[in-house]
Design an enzyme around this catalytic site. Structure first.
Site, PDB file in Angstrom:
ATOM      1  N   GLU A 119      35.200 -24.927  45.484  1.00  9.65           N
ATOM      2  CA  GLU A 119      34.721 -23.549  45.715  1.00  9.65           C
ATOM      3  C   GLU A 119      33.443 -23.560  46.558  1.00  9.65           C
ATOM      4  O   GLU A 119      33.257 -22.724  47.444  1.00  9.65           O
ATOM      5  CB  GLU A 119      34.465 -22.851  44.378  1.00  9.65           C
ATOM      6  N   GLU A 139      41.129 -26.461  36.895  1.00  8.42           N
ATOM      7  CA  GLU A 139      40.862 -25.352  35.960  1.00  8.42           C
ATOM      8  C   GLU A 139      42.085 -25.038  35.105  1.00  8.42           C
ATOM      9  O   GLU A 139      41.972 -24.768  33.912  1.00  8.42           O
ATOM     10  CB  GLU A 139      40.459 -24.087  36.734  1.00  8.42           C
TER      11      GLU A 139
HETATM   12  C1  1HE Z   1      31.169 -34.545  34.179  1.00  2.00           C
HETATM   13  C2  1HE Z   1      32.063 -33.849  35.013  1.00  2.00           C
HETATM   14  C3  1HE Z   1      32.113 -32.437  34.884  1.00  2.00           C
HETATM   15  C4  1HE Z   1      32.228 -35.940  35.474  1.00  2.00           C
HETATM   16  N1  1HE Z   1      31.309 -31.857  33.965  1.00  2.00           N
HETATM   17  N2  1HE Z   1      30.399 -33.927  33.294  1.00  2.00           N
HETATM   18  N3  1HE Z   1      35.984 -30.467  36.793  1.00  2.00           N
HETATM   19  C5  1HE Z   1      36.874 -31.367  36.365  1.00  2.00           C
HETATM   20  O1  1HE Z   1      37.725 -31.101  35.565  1.00  2.00           O
HETATM   21  C6  1HE Z   1      36.687 -32.753  36.895  1.00  2.00           C
HETATM   22  C7  1HE Z   1      36.180 -33.672  35.808  1.00  2.00           C
HETATM   23  N4  1HE Z   1      35.790 -34.986  36.298  1.00  2.00           N
HETATM   24  C8  1HE Z   1      36.675 -35.924  36.636  1.00  2.00           C
HETATM   25  O2  1HE Z   1      37.878 -35.752  36.654  1.00  2.00           O
HETATM   26  C9  1HE Z   1      36.111 -37.276  36.981  1.00  2.00           C
HETATM   27  O3  1HE Z   1      34.789 -37.364  36.461  1.00  2.00           O
HETATM   28  C10 1HE Z   1      36.034 -37.553  38.512  1.00  2.00           C
HETATM   29  C11 1HE Z   1      37.450 -37.750  39.041  1.00  2.00           C
HETATM   30  C12 1HE Z   1      35.339 -36.437  39.259  1.00  2.00           C
HETATM   31  C13 1HE Z   1      35.206 -38.838  38.756  1.00  2.00           C
HETATM   32  O4  1HE Z   1      35.741 -39.903  37.973  1.00  2.00           O
HETATM   33  P1  1HE Z   1      34.849 -41.192  37.691  1.00  2.00           P
HETATM   34  O5  1HE Z   1      35.707 -42.183  36.982  1.00  2.00           O
HETATM   35  O6  1HE Z   1      34.176 -41.619  38.955  1.00  2.00           O
HETATM   36  O7  1HE Z   1      33.638 -40.697  36.738  1.00  2.00           O
HETATM   37  P2  1HE Z   1      33.641 -40.397  35.144  1.00  2.00           P
HETATM   38  O8  1HE Z   1      33.487 -41.688  34.414  1.00  2.00           O
HETATM   39  O9  1HE Z   1      34.794 -39.550  34.779  1.00  2.00           O
HETATM   40  O10 1HE Z   1      32.356 -39.501  34.989  1.00  2.00           O
HETATM   41  C14 1HE Z   1      31.042 -40.045  35.072  1.00  2.00           C
HETATM   42  C15 1HE Z   1      30.134 -39.164  34.252  1.00  2.00           C
HETATM   43  O11 1HE Z   1      30.136 -37.848  34.821  1.00  2.00           O
HETATM   44  C16 1HE Z   1      30.649 -38.996  32.826  1.00  2.00           C
HETATM   45  O12 1HE Z   1      29.514 -38.785  32.003  1.00  2.00           O
HETATM   46  P3  1HE Z   1      28.920 -39.988  31.092  1.00  2.00           P
HETATM   47  O13 1HE Z   1      27.722 -39.400  30.443  1.00  2.00           O
HETATM   48  O14 1HE Z   1      30.024 -40.355  30.159  1.00  2.00           O
HETATM   49  O15 1HE Z   1      28.594 -41.107  32.057  1.00  2.00           O
HETATM   50  C17 1HE Z   1      31.428 -37.694  32.900  1.00  2.00           C
HETATM   51  O16 1HE Z   1      31.525 -37.050  31.654  1.00  2.00           O
HETATM   52  C18 1HE Z   1      30.566 -36.904  33.841  1.00  2.00           C
HETATM   53  N5  1HE Z   1      31.301 -35.834  34.490  1.00  2.00           N
HETATM   54  N6  1HE Z   1      32.712 -34.735  35.798  1.00  2.00           N
HETATM   55  C19 1HE Z   1      30.482 -32.599  33.200  1.00  2.00           C
HETATM   56  N7  1HE Z   1      32.899 -31.681  35.654  1.00  2.00           N
HETATM   57  C20 1HE Z   1      32.598 -21.782  38.474  1.00  2.00           C
HETATM   58  S1  1HE Z   1      33.987 -22.236  37.647  1.00  2.00           S
HETATM   59  C21 1HE Z   1      34.453 -23.780  38.236  1.00  2.00           C
HETATM   60  C22 1HE Z   1      35.401 -24.389  37.279  1.00  2.00           C
HETATM   61  C23 1HE Z   1      35.538 -25.834  37.470  1.00  2.00           C
HETATM   62  O17 1HE Z   1      34.903 -26.441  38.302  1.00  2.00           O
HETATM   63  S2  1HE Z   1      36.650 -26.602  36.460  1.00  2.00           S
HETATM   64  C24 1HE Z   1      36.761 -28.213  37.052  1.00  2.00           C
HETATM   65  C25 1HE Z   1      35.866 -29.132  36.296  1.00  2.00           C
END
Ligand code: 1HE
Length: 265
Positions: A119, A139
């Site tokens: 977005e 989402e």
């Molecule tokens: C996060 C987030 C997040 C990572 N919010 N903390 N977005 C999603 O559904 C995407 C969610 N994220 C992922 O699918 C993956 O993290 C990635 C593919 C982007 C990257 O994977 P990777 O293996 O490089 O990283 P990771 O091990 O998954 O994440 C590293 C850290 O970032 C980990 O935290 P930690 O404290 O355990 O190290 C994750 O929890 C954190 N992290 N993504 C919070 N999104 C205005 S409305 C918009 C609506 C949306 O955007 S919905 C889509 C949300």
């Protein structure tokens, strides 16, 4: 008062850097994959509200392996209905300042460009993807909806049918597919995105201010108008742009063989 420095302090999750007339804004939260929390969204709003006068174009890019993982999902659990609306409206305000702000914005995309990250990219005027980029709207599977203007901007870029597919099935598009469908307009090799983004931003910064204003503010609105209104508006804007002394000087330069010709890029 004219200022050539950013007049606001940004949160640690954002970092700005001036490169001549181009301001580069980094999403600087790589440990959370540049997930956008409230502070970052407020910081983006403040950044685009207080751009230095010396800035003629902006490049937005992400630190680490990914452009942005979208909304910081850890903040979502705490919100009730009213707070949810206010949250979405804050994203709208911030991203509106990108799309209808002072200067054109180039987004440089790599790795995950998902959810709110997509977005954010959609609010920019030019999108460059490195080959590692991939696009998704998780989402649907998270039980939420887009909230950062995605349902307004993305169907205009890729069509409502593609967006529905992405949200319903979790389909992910590659950088190559993103280029083919018009989500981005440049595709570059790994590590080359920022240089390309800055190069494009420098070219943009070389346009007249009035032309850039017309392209950012008038063009998308004309595109939404009924054709009759659009033609009338276009004639007005064309006439205003031509009357700019800077435009007159540029035309004279061309006619007197001082300006570059159009060449293949
Ligand atoms: C996060 C987030 C997040 C990572 N919010 N903390 N977005 C999603 O559904 C995407 C969610 N994220 C992922 O699918 C993956 O993290 C990635 C593919 C982007 C990257 O994977 P990777 O293996 O490089 O990283 P990771 O091990 O998954 O994440 C590293 C850290 O970032 C980990 O935290 P930690 O404290 O355990 O190290 C994750 O929890 C954190 N992290 N993504 C919070 N999104 C205005 S409305 C918009 C609506 C949306 O955007 S919905 C889509 C949300």
């Amino acid at each position: 008062m004219a200022s050539d420095r950013l007049a606001v302090s940004l949160p640690e999750s954002l970092r700005a850097e001036q490169q001549g007339p181009v301001t580069v804004l980094w999403l600087n939260r790589a440990h959370k994959r540049n997930a956008l929390d409230d502070e970052m969204v407020a910081g983006i709003d403040a950044f685009f509200s207080h751009l230095p006068d010396s800035s003629a174009a902006v490049v937005i890019c992400g630190e680490g392996e990914h452009f942005s993982a979208g909304l910081d999902l850890s903040e979502l659990q705490e919100r009730d209905l009213r707070e949810g609306i206010a949250h979405s409206e804050r994203w709208h305000r911030a991203f509106e300042k990108i799309q209808y702000g002072k200067v054109p914005v180039v987004a440089v995309l790599h790795g995950a460009v998902v959810g709110g990250g997509l977005e954010l990219a959609a609010a920019a005027h030019v999108r460059v993807a490195e080959r590692s980029a991939y696009f998704a709207l998780p989402e649907g599977s998270r039980g939420i909806f887009v909230g950062g203007g995605g349902s307004v901007r993305l169907p205009r870029l890729i069509g409502a049918a593609r967006m529905m597919d992405m949200m319903l099935t979790g389909r992910t598009y590659s950088a190559e597919e993103g280029l083919a469908m018009g989500l981005t307009t440049y595709l570059v090799e790994a590590g080359k995105g920022l240089a390309k983004g800055v190069e494009l931003a420098q070219r943009i910064a070389g346009n007249t201010e009035l032309t850039n204003f017309a392209i950012m503010h008038a063009l998308p609105r004309i595109a939404e108008m009924a054709p009759g209104s659009g033609f009338a508006m276009e004639a007005l804007i064309a006439s205003i742009a031509q009357a700019d002394p800077e435009a007159k000087g540029r035309l004279k330069d061309f006619l007197e063989k001082r300006a570059p010709k159009v060449t293949r890029s």
